[in-house]
Every structure is written in C-alpha cells, then in structure tokens.
Design an enzyme around this catalytic site. Sequence first.
Site, PDB file in Angstrom:
ATOM      1  CB  ALA A  96       1.706 -35.350  10.582  1.00 53.83           C
ATOM      2  CG  ASN A 154       1.886 -31.248  19.025  1.00 53.25           C
ATOM      3  OD1 ASN A 154       3.051 -32.594  19.626  1.00 53.25           O
ATOM      4  ND2 ASN A 154       2.653 -30.510  18.557  1.00 53.25           N
ATOM      5  CG  LEU A 208       3.228 -19.688  13.826  1.00 52.85           C
ATOM      6  CD1 LEU A 208       3.727 -20.085  12.344  1.00 52.85           C
ATOM      7  CD2 LEU A 208       1.995 -18.444  13.493  1.00 52.85           C
ATOM      8  CG  ASN A 209       3.784 -25.576  12.570  1.00 56.47           C
ATOM      9  OD1 ASN A 209       4.880 -24.630  12.403  1.00 56.47           O
ATOM     10  ND2 ASN A 209       4.459 -26.466  13.225  1.00 56.47           N
ATOM     11  CG  ASP A 221       1.529 -28.860  13.972  1.00 56.40           C
ATOM     12  OD1 ASP A 221       1.025 -29.363  15.241  1.00 56.40           O
ATOM     13  OD2 ASP A 221       2.957 -28.730  13.795  1.00 56.40           O
TER      14      ASP A 221
END
Length: 310
Positions: A253, A164, A31-32, A255
Amino acid sequence: MIRVASIGECMIELKPAGGGRYSRGFGGDTLNTAVYLARLGVAVDYITALGDDPLSDEMIAGWAAEGIGVGKVARLKGRLPGLYLIETDGKGERRFFHWRESAAARSLLDLPETASLLQSLSDYSLVYFSAITLSIFAGPARARLVEALGRARRQGARIVFDTNFRARGWPDLDIARRVFEEAFQAADIVLASADDLAALYPAESADALLARIGAGEAVLRLAEPASLLRFEGASRRIAAEPVTAPVVDTTAAGDSFAAAYLAARLAGESPVEAARAGHRLAGVVVCHPGAIIPRSAMPATPVPRREVSS
C-alpha cells in the site's frame, strides 16, 4: 529525459493461495515502487544485487517485462536472493517472515563496481531509497550510500526517502533513529507513515512526528485513510477516497502510494494532487493479494494524464 533510480532489495515472495498452498512471486518495497512507477509511465532503473541462479534470472526477466531498467543490477556468483512469506488476517493486515541474512543484495555496496554505481546516481532526476534499503547494509556501507546521495543532490538530483521501517532489520532503536535523522537531512522529499515513525518515537502526535522530518516536502500517511502534507512551510491534511471493494492485503500500500505520488510530482502536479493520486492507487492495491497487482487491475487514471517530461 526524466529517469528515476530506485535502490534496494527484491526477494522471492510466497503468498497464500488457499488450502495451505502458496504462490511464488517477487517483491520488496523499492522494487514494488519501481514496478508501479514503470506502469505509470516513468522511466526507472532498479539498483540492487542478485545471484547467478535461475530465480534471479526470472526476477530480472520479470522486471524487464515491466519496463524497469536492469542495467544496474549486479550479479554475484553463487549467491541467492532473499525470501519472504506473507500471512494476512481477516482485515487484510499482513505479517512477514524473512529469510535474507545471506541475500546477494546485502553486498551491493561492497563490490568492485560499487563506486561506479554510486557515481551514476548523479545522472538521475530522482533517486528513491527506503529505510529497508539502509537496514540491509552495515554502517560503513550506509555511509557510502548517504555520501553518494549527497553528491547526487548537489548535482541536481532530487532525493526521496521512504520511512518503511521494520524493527527486526535494526540492531537497536537508537541506531535506527540516528540513521533516520541522517536520511531526513539527506532528502528533498520524505514519504513517511505514522506507524513507522511511532515505532521510533512512541506516544508522539502526528504533528510532532511530521515536525521531526527535516526535508522541505514531507508526507505522513496516517492510521486513518488520510495523510498530512508539509510543503512550502505549510501543512495540509488530505483525506483518501473511500475504498469500496473488500481490503484483502495491505502489502505494498505504501509502495504504490509512493509511486503514484512521485509520478504525479514528476508530471508537475502539486503535492496535494500527488497525495490524492497516491491514495487512489493504494486504494486499489489493497484489494488484491500480494505486492504487485495484475496489470488488468491498474486503475485507468491514478495520476493526472500529463506527459512526464524534463
């Protein structure tokens, strides 16, 4: 027209506000990235599941206000989004505490509308997902997603995997390694970090970690402010510009790096220029608390000013 799909989970975010208080926002890795893509002028839809509660309503309204497409957000009666709390140390490094076991997003791939959602991935120019996306689903659901990504790829979509990695999201490291290897093979572009991959493959060098990635285009963000790129069969190291403001929070960072990198690639820039754009935006984001920085803090030109077109 170029359009991106970002798949994953958004949660309620609690971040320190001083005096033992916390402020409430929302965040989640994919989402970021979608928020920053939208701010960079890229058309992006977010694909997830939420509840039918006021907090989920607020999240959707916030995404729409950012310019993110919300037509592919499933709403589940009686369910809630997950929640996480951020703590940071004196250097801005963060720890996360999660409450997400019954979050609505975990059911995204087991719904009556799942088949049509997965079929729609073929309509996008680029589909972005992460290891956290994969970690919230059980094995059969993950297999359905990977199959759909392969189908979309065969029909012309570019597939992007972000590594991630959160160890607590996986039952054991052997399962995580197997899923990562499948994702590497499914992707056209892999955005990785040395910290993520070192947790799976301890004591390996950066070059060895990069060599594990099967995709033709790969970025490995290093512990120092730099990244290693591999594209067209060659590797190159790209140093980041120095961050001159104090680093207060490294949340998002990676993202934001991903968003600027992909926006630049969609605009026709080379991987080298895309990595520089990624470092520039990430260098601003780490100087602000929380995952999503104020619009007023966005740098004027994190990505070269070319029109994003098909």
